[in-house]
Design a protein around this motif. Structure first.
Motif, short mmCIF file in Angstrom:
data_model
loop_
_atom_site.label_atom_id
_atom_site.label_comp_id
_atom_site.label_asym_id
_atom_site.label_seq_id
_atom_site.Cartn_x
_atom_site.Cartn_y
_atom_site.Cartn_z
N GLN A 214 2.36 3.12 37.50
CA GLN A 214 2.49 4.56 37.39
C GLN A 214 2.78 5.17 38.77
N ILE A 215 2.15 4.61 39.79
CA ILE A 215 2.39 5.10 41.14
C ILE A 215 3.85 4.87 41.55
N GLN A 216 4.38 3.71 41.17
CA GLN A 216 5.79 3.45 41.47
C GLN A 216 6.71 4.46 40.76
N ALA A 217 6.36 4.78 39.52
CA ALA A 217 7.16 5.78 38.80
C ALA A 217 7.02 7.14 39.46
N ASN A 218 5.79 7.45 39.90
CA ASN A 218 5.59 8.72 40.60
C ASN A 218 6.40 8.78 41.89
N GLN A 219 6.46 7.65 42.60
CA GLN A 219 7.25 7.62 43.84
C GLN A 219 8.73 7.85 43.56
N ALA A 220 9.21 7.28 42.46
CA ALA A 220 10.60 7.49 42.08
C ALA A 220 10.86 8.96 41.76
N GLN A 221 9.89 9.61 41.08
CA GLN A 221 10.04 11.03 40.78
C GLN A 221 10.05 11.87 42.05
N VAL A 222 9.19 11.49 43.00
CA VAL A 222 9.18 12.20 44.28
C VAL A 222 10.51 12.02 45.00
N ASP A 223 11.02 10.79 45.02
CA ASP A 223 12.30 10.52 45.68
C ASP A 223 13.44 11.29 45.02
N ALA A 224 13.41 11.35 43.66
CA ALA A 224 14.44 12.09 42.94
C ALA A 224 14.37 13.58 43.26
N ALA A 225 13.17 14.11 43.35
CA ALA A 225 13.00 15.52 43.68
C ALA A 225 13.49 15.81 45.10
N LYS A 226 13.20 14.87 46.02
CA LYS A 226 13.68 15.04 47.40
C LYS A 226 15.21 14.98 47.45
N LEU A 227 15.78 14.09 46.64
CA LEU A 227 17.24 13.97 46.60
C LEU A 227 17.88 15.25 46.07
N GLN A 228 17.31 15.79 45.00
CA GLN A 228 17.83 17.04 44.45
C GLN A 228 17.70 18.17 45.46
N LEU A 229 16.58 18.16 46.19
CA LEU A 229 16.40 19.19 47.21
C LEU A 229 17.43 19.04 48.32
N SER A 230 17.78 17.80 48.69
CA SER A 230 18.77 17.58 49.74
C SER A 230 20.16 18.06 49.32
N TYR A 231 20.41 18.04 48.00
CA TYR A 231 21.71 18.49 47.51
C TYR A 231 21.90 20.00 47.65
N THR A 232 20.84 20.72 47.94
CA THR A 232 20.99 22.17 48.12
C THR A 232 21.72 22.50 49.42
N LYS A 233 21.83 21.54 50.32
CA LYS A 233 22.64 21.69 51.52
C LYS A 233 23.91 20.87 51.33
N ILE A 234 25.05 21.55 51.39
CA ILE A 234 26.34 20.90 51.14
C ILE A 234 27.01 20.63 52.49
N TYR A 235 27.31 19.35 52.74
CA TYR A 235 27.92 18.93 54.00
C TYR A 235 29.36 18.47 53.75
N SER A 236 30.18 18.55 54.78
CA SER A 236 31.56 18.09 54.66
C SER A 236 31.60 16.57 54.66
N PRO A 237 32.23 15.97 53.65
CA PRO A 237 32.27 14.50 53.60
C PRO A 237 33.27 13.88 54.57
N ILE A 238 34.26 14.68 55.02
CA ILE A 238 35.27 14.18 55.95
C ILE A 238 35.54 15.24 57.02
N ALA A 239 36.21 14.82 58.07
CA ALA A 239 36.69 15.77 59.08
C ALA A 239 38.06 16.26 58.64
N GLY A 240 38.28 17.56 58.72
CA GLY A 240 39.56 18.10 58.30
C GLY A 240 39.57 19.61 58.36
#
Length: 402
Positions: free
Chosen positions: A174-200
């Protein structure tokens, strides 16, 4: 009265012989002048006025031996090396835009910010659940240690120890599943900042701050095109396939220059990057892609340019200007000026044509002078008069030895 008449008649009589004498003298002088003019005119030799019998003024050019570049011309389209449609991976309110339209951005540069509050809440919930399960796991592990000690003392049954061990393992999962949920939430939170994938270079924004933006929306937020380097795609006739493949097979990169629409200004220099893997059946052409460094931004995506491709260089080729070459019933020829300043017809076998020059495969050895201008009045054996390039008058060049 009769006396007066006689006096007048007496005065008129002497005037008649004088008048006749003067008239005769004038007539004699006129006849003498006319005879003298006729004699002078008849004594001059007869002049020939036929223009065809005179030497024909011509301008000549020396036959050259030099490296001749086979240049192909085509119309190309500028295409960016990469084009990315920047889309949001989460839905939310667009809080802020950090880029300026039409400006260059670097890879990894922050472009926009989506409201992170909902995603921060989800992360906090996942972390809370994780902490709760961690506490349960610690308690279960403590109980397991106590049960194992009692079992060694033969105070409890083995079944109780096994049940407690299963509970500990369950909580660990269950702790491993909880860690995955935390990581997923952090990932979604990181998507709120949009970065340029290339120089151009970024284009126009499709959303303004304050608008709701959807995940993976087709229109996206903005496009980024890589312009350093940049490509130009063009097509050449399939006749040049062997030449291009031979050059590529030797590991050489054919040089390419891009020119403006009027072909008056050279925009950039590059080289062939790749050849397409098939010939277009509809046009009988082969597509090529050339790469340009484009550090000065002379080329712009989707711009139409004139392309000059240096497909091949012929070393030490005998070449003459295209304008000197004539076409007749017997074939292709030029007028050569011999050592007596007379025109001679020389039949030719032609090679490639490039940059106003034509390669001569047979008929000239590279030491002759050929007529460039004044050809319309020439014939075989006609004497010529060489015109200098300078604005001075026409002069005759003495015959040269050899």
């Amino acid at each position: 009265m009769s006396d007066l008449t006689e006096n007048l008649n007496h005065q008129k009589k002497p005037l008649a012989p004088k008048f006749k004498y003067l008239t005769g003298l004038i007539l004699i002088l006129a006849l003498g002048a006319g005879y003298g003019y006729w004699a002078a005119a008849s004594s001059k030799p007869t002049e020939e006025f036929s223009q065809w019998s005179k030497p024909v003024p011509v301008r000549v050019v020396a036959v050259e031996r030099r490296d001749l570049s086979v240049e192909l011309k085509a119309i190309g389209t500028v295409i960016p090396a990469h084009t990315v449609n920047v889309q949001s991976q989460v839905s939310g309110t667009l809080q802020r835009i950090y880029f300026q339209e039409g400006h260059l951005v670097s890879k990894g540069q922050l472009l926009a910010q989506i409201d992170p509050a909902p995603f921060q809440v989800e992360l906090a919930q996942a972390q809370g659940t994780q902490q709760q399960n961690l506490a349960q796991l610690r308690n279960a592990e403590t109980e397991l240690a106590r049960y194992q000690l009692l079992f060694k003392q033969d105070s409890i049954a083995k079944q109780q120890v096994e049940q407690q061990q299963a509970l500990v393992n369950q909580l660990k999962g269950q702790i491993q599943a909880n860690q995955a949920q935390v990581d997923a939430a952090k990932l979604q939170l990181s998507y709120t900042k949009i970065y340029s994938p290339i120089a151009g270079r970024v284009g126009f924004k499709q959303k303004d701050a304050g608008n709701l933006i959807q995940a993976n929306e087709e229109a996206g937020l903005v496009t980024v095109t890589q312009v350093h380097p940049i490509y130009v795609q063009f097509a050449v006739a399939e006749n040049y396939l062997d030449t291009l493949r031979t050059t590529a097979g030797k590991g050489q990169k054919a040089q390419v220059s891009a020119w403006d629409k009027a072909e008056q200004k050279q925009l950039a220099l590059g080289q062939v990057q790749a050849l397409d893997n098939q010939i277009d059946l509809n046009t009988g052409t082969l597509k090529l892609k050339a790469v340009f460094d484009n550090r000065d931004d002379a080329l712009f995506p989707n711009q139409f340019v004139n392309i000059r491709l240096n497909a091949q260089t012929i070393r030490d080729a005998v070449s003459i200007p295209n304008d000197a070459i004539q076409h007749g019933a017997k074939g292709t020829y030029v007028y050569v000026i011999n050592t007596q300043n007379k025109a001679e017809i020389r039949m030719l076998k032609l090679g490639v044509t490039s940059q106003g020059q034509t390669e001569i495969l047979a008929g000239l050895n590279g030491t002759e002078r050929v007529v460039l201008e004044g050809i319309d009045r020439l014939s075989d054996g006609q004497e010529v008069q060489i015109v200098q390039n300078s604005p001075q008058a026409v002069v005759s060049i003495p015959p040269t030895a050899g």
